[in-house]
Design a protein around this motif. Sequence first.
Motif, PDB file in Angstrom:
ATOM      1  N   SER A 127     -22.900  89.622  83.002  1.00 17.79           N
ATOM      2  CA  SER A 127     -23.081  91.063  82.858  1.00 17.79           C
ATOM      3  C   SER A 127     -21.893  91.619  82.070  1.00 17.79           C
ATOM      4  O   SER A 127     -20.872  90.952  81.927  1.00 17.79           O
ATOM      5  CB  SER A 127     -23.133  91.714  84.252  1.00 17.79           C
ATOM      6  OG  SER A 127     -23.163  93.124  84.145  1.00 17.79           O
ATOM      7  N   THR A 128     -22.037  92.840  81.594  1.00 14.05           N
ATOM      8  CA  THR A 128     -20.898  93.536  80.984  1.00 14.05           C
ATOM      9  C   THR A 128     -20.043  94.208  82.061  1.00 14.05           C
ATOM     10  O   THR A 128     -19.008  94.772  81.756  1.00 14.05           O
ATOM     11  CB  THR A 128     -21.376  94.583  79.957  1.00 14.05           C
ATOM     12  OG1 THR A 128     -22.292  95.468  80.602  1.00 14.05           O
ATOM     13  CG2 THR A 128     -22.050  93.909  78.760  1.00 14.05           C
ATOM     14  N   ASP A 129     -20.479  94.145  83.303  1.00 14.01           N
ATOM     15  CA  ASP A 129     -19.730  94.664  84.444  1.00 14.01           C
ATOM     16  C   ASP A 129     -19.230  93.500  85.293  1.00 14.01           C
ATOM     17  O   ASP A 129     -19.863  92.443  85.343  1.00 14.01           O
ATOM     18  CB  ASP A 129     -20.619  95.563  85.317  1.00 14.01           C
ATOM     19  CG  ASP A 129     -21.081  96.807  84.579  1.00 14.01           C
ATOM     20  OD1 ASP A 129     -20.240  97.417  83.884  1.00 14.01           O
ATOM     21  OD2 ASP A 129     -22.272  97.158  84.685  1.00 14.01           O
ATOM     22  N   TYR A 161     -17.998  90.076  78.343  1.00 15.73           N
ATOM     23  CA  TYR A 161     -18.938  89.762  79.417  1.00 15.73           C
ATOM     24  C   TYR A 161     -18.183  89.106  80.576  1.00 15.73           C
ATOM     25  O   TYR A 161     -17.139  88.484  80.391  1.00 15.73           O
ATOM     26  CB  TYR A 161     -20.011  88.786  78.935  1.00 15.73           C
ATOM     27  CG  TYR A 161     -21.033  89.404  78.025  1.00 15.73           C
ATOM     28  CD1 TYR A 161     -22.177  89.993  78.541  1.00 15.73           C
ATOM     29  CD2 TYR A 161     -20.863  89.387  76.639  1.00 15.73           C
ATOM     30  CE1 TYR A 161     -23.131  90.547  77.706  1.00 15.73           C
ATOM     31  CE2 TYR A 161     -21.808  89.941  75.797  1.00 15.73           C
ATOM     32  CZ  TYR A 161     -22.941  90.529  76.341  1.00 15.73           C
ATOM     33  OH  TYR A 161     -23.873  91.081  75.516  1.00 15.73           O
ATOM     34  N   TYR A 162     -18.770  89.235  81.756  1.00 13.87           N
ATOM     35  CA  TYR A 162     -18.305  88.574  82.964  1.00 13.87           C
ATOM     36  C   TYR A 162     -19.368  87.553  83.345  1.00 13.87           C
ATOM     37  O   TYR A 162     -20.566  87.859  83.310  1.00 13.87           O
ATOM     38  CB  TYR A 162     -18.113  89.579  84.096  1.00 13.87           C
ATOM     39  CG  TYR A 162     -17.108  90.648  83.745  1.00 13.87           C
ATOM     40  CD1 TYR A 162     -15.770  90.503  84.108  1.00 13.87           C
ATOM     41  CD2 TYR A 162     -17.490  91.791  83.046  1.00 13.87           C
ATOM     42  CE1 TYR A 162     -14.839  91.474  83.785  1.00 13.87           C
ATOM     43  CE2 TYR A 162     -16.569  92.764  82.715  1.00 13.87           C
ATOM     44  CZ  TYR A 162     -15.246  92.608  83.079  1.00 13.87           C
ATOM     45  OH  TYR A 162     -14.331  93.560  82.749  1.00 13.87           O
ATOM     46  N   THR A 180     -14.235  85.684  82.133  1.00 17.40           N
ATOM     47  CA  THR A 180     -14.623  86.671  81.123  1.00 17.40           C
ATOM     48  C   THR A 180     -14.585  86.012  79.748  1.00 17.40           C
ATOM     49  O   THR A 180     -13.852  85.052  79.512  1.00 17.40           O
ATOM     50  CB  THR A 180     -13.676  87.882  81.118  1.00 17.40           C
ATOM     51  OG1 THR A 180     -12.359  87.446  80.841  1.00 17.40           O
ATOM     52  CG2 THR A 180     -13.712  88.607  82.451  1.00 17.40           C
TER      53      THR A 180
END
Length: 184
Positions: A127-129, A161-162, A180
């Motif tokens: 995710s981007t979070d 990204y994570y 990341t």
Amino acid sequence: MGNADASNYEIQYVDGYLEITLPFVSLPASGPISAFQIADFMMMLGEISPEERAGPFSVAFLNGKSHLANKTAPFRLTDWYGYTRVKALPLITTNTISQITQAVVVSGGNVRNDGDDPVIVRGVCWSTDPNPDITGNKTVDGSGAGAFISNISGLLTNTTYYLRAYATNSQGTAYGREITFTTK
């Protein structure tokens, strides 16, 4: 506490279960007990060392160390000590990123232990979070224990990204360490 020798403990059947009495440690006469209780008991008998007790161990390891290891059934730890396996979440690690391009990122993971319950699905999620989970973007890279490789595509350019590996069994989903990366 010192080690107890064989003459210092008493074993008898009570209502179909073994009752074990030691001067320092005793095990319950019935019901399930943990591998840690068995290990404590075996340490008191001198069958394992304090160092072996402190480290990671398995029931198979304890069975091999038991003075009853070469006896016939019911003298296996699972029968003799009343041990019942407790299912748990898998133990999984996340691989480092081995390739980052504009189109593809390669990572993966390793299911190091299935928690005594078969892993039904494994892969990576991203995710981007922070703290991605399997409700979002994910790969499905087979089942069972062991190492796997994940190819991730469809990512945005110049984006952080994570990512973390996951493994699911009937007890739930476990996640590896989060890493990341930034696409090109």
